[in-house]
Design an enzyme around this catalytic site. Structure first.
Site, PDB file in Angstrom:
ATOM      1  N   SER A 182     -10.596 -12.002   0.068  1.00 22.95           N
ATOM      2  CA  SER A 182      -9.232 -11.479   0.054  1.00 22.95           C
ATOM      3  C   SER A 182      -8.200 -12.467   0.568  1.00 22.95           C
ATOM      4  CB  SER A 182      -9.172 -10.188   0.862  1.00 22.95           C
ATOM      5  OG  SER A 182      -9.601 -10.394   2.188  1.00 22.95           O
ATOM      6  N   HIS A 210     -10.563  -7.275  -4.847  1.00 24.08           N
ATOM      7  CA  HIS A 210      -9.640  -8.193  -5.515  1.00 24.08           C
ATOM      8  C   HIS A 210     -10.203  -8.703  -6.833  1.00 24.08           C
ATOM      9  CE1 HIS A 210      -6.958  -8.333  -2.039  1.00 24.08           C
ATOM     10  NE2 HIS A 210      -8.068  -8.233  -1.334  1.00 24.08           N
ATOM     11  N   LYS A 240      -5.382  -1.907  -5.501  1.00 22.40           N
ATOM     12  CA  LYS A 240      -4.843  -3.241  -5.767  1.00 22.40           C
ATOM     13  C   LYS A 240      -4.514  -3.357  -7.256  1.00 22.40           C
ATOM     14  CE  LYS A 240      -6.456  -4.654  -1.388  1.00 22.40           C
ATOM     15  NZ  LYS A 240      -7.596  -4.841  -0.526  1.00 22.40           N
TER      16      LYS A 240
END
Ligand code: PLP
Length: 385
Positions: A182, A210, A240
């Site tokens: 991350s 991610h 995200k």
């Protein structure tokens, strides 16, 4: 002053002295990549909304329709009455995307790891964690009560040594890592980790917070490097690239059934609001139907790394290592003056002495602005030895 307030005040003063105090800054995310902060309009390179789906018309419409039909809250834990019909649809989609038998949606990514790891491991077991993995993996390891050992970042040889040293004296072993790291944006060597897990009769968990939506054609880091990596537990977040909120685990049917029955963060926490689940379904539909779009964030990050002549980006995240926390904060302020929001990341989020700017790219960042950001940052990059 009470002893509690004295404790808090003293701790705050010590943090401030080391430039480690954190404060909330009101930020209005206005339109995809723009934010308003302190009366200024800034172009954000600090959102994890890599595909800009948090503001996508179809995603918003799905959330609104779900509120109209089901209300704003789910009313209870999913095991009681909170399991509205949207969950099955979302879990089916996630399992298909990740190529697993089943999936389980959690309240958040943090809750997912804090629940999954202690469900599968306990005091007789070994939990091996990459030293740079996300905080919630460490939380899960601690809550398991098992022996937690960290291995050097992406170091298969070190992990192998630790397995030789500790595996035999523990009942089960779980290896846990970020798929995309991350704060560094690099990828875990998932094929190598899977091979080690197999050799040492261990289980492998990858946290693809991610990765989903942006690497491996949108399917995540298990799909980023040739054939699908053999990973027992593919977890991640809907908060995200998916644009909304929530966490998930994709795994075999028995593992998912066990997690739904025993994970404390699943059993004893209220189910996600219908709007969040509907938004995630709509976002995944966009990702499935337009895999080309999922390639854009990395392409934008590469434009930036090429401009700066630094190693090619392999994810939408590019760290600019600074070192000192105060220098990183000053640099971030200078970028704000130039119209960019690039938040400084300081310890303990990253190891001591590695404060940095973390630059996150999204599909809709204009190339001209990326080039201007690179030119603004260039003079600030510390000289390489
Ligand atoms: C953000 C993040 C999480 C937490 O996910 P949330 O849904 O925000 O709770 C977990 N793991 C990693 C690697 C992350 O970056």
């Amino acid at each position: 002053m009470s002893s509690l307030d004295a404790f808090a005040s003293e701790k705050l003063a010590r943090l401030a002295k080391r430039s480690l105090l954190r404060t909330l800054v009101e930020t209005t995310r206005t339109d995809h990549i723009w934010v308003e902060r302190g009366g200024r309009r800034l172009l954000s390179f600090s959102c994890n909304d890599y595909l800009n789906l948090s503001q996508h018309a179809a995603v918003k419409a799905a959330a609104i329709a779900a509120i109209e039909q089901y209300g704003v809250g789910s009313g209870a834990s999913r095991l009681v009455t909170g399991n509205h019909p949207l969950f099955a649809e979302l879990e089916g989609k996630l399992a298909r995307l990740k190529g697993t038998e089943a999936a389980c949606v959690f309240g958040s990514g943090y809750l997912a790891n804090a629940g999954i790891i202690p469900t599968l491991t306990s005091s007789a077991d070994l939990v091996l964690i990459d030293e740079w993995a996300h905080s919630c993996i460490m939380t899960g390891g601690k809550l398991s009560g098992g022996r937690v050992v960290t291995f050097r970042h992406n170091d298969l040889a070190h992990l192998g040594e630790l397995l030789v040293q500790h595996r035999a004296t523990h009942r089960h072993a779980l290896i846990a890592t970020d798929g995309v790291f991350s704060m560094d944006g690099d990828l875990a060597p998932l094929h190598g980790l899977a091979a080690l897990a197999k050799t040492h009769d261990s289980w492998l968990l990858s946290d693809d917070a991610h990765g989903i939506g942006v690497v491996g054609g949108g399917r995540g880091s298990s799909f980023a490097d040739g054939p699908k990596a053999d990973i027992d537990l593919q977890m991640g977040t809907l908060s995200k690239a998916i644009g909304g909120y929530g966490g998930y685990l994709c795994a075999s049917q028995p593992v998912i059934d066990l997690v739904k029955s025993r994970s404390r963060t699943f059993v004893y926490s209220t189910g996600l609001p219908p709007a969040s689940v509907a938004a995630a379904i709509a976002a995944l539909e966009l990702i499935e139907t337009d895999p080309g779009y999922t390639a854009l964030p990395i392409a934008k990050a590469r434009l930036f790394t090429r401009r700066l002549n630094i190693a090619d980006a392999v994810s939408p995240i590019v760290p600019i290592l600074i070192g000192d926390a105060k220098v990183a904060l000053d640099l971030s302020r200078r970028l704000e003056d130039a119209g960019f929001l690039v938040v400084a990341i300081r310890p303990p989020t990253v190891p001591a002495g590695t404060a940095r700017l973390r630059v996150a790219f999204t599909a809709l960042h204009p190339d001209s602005e990326i080039e201007r950001l690179a030119e603004t940052i260039r003079p600030c990059i510390p000289a390489r030895p």
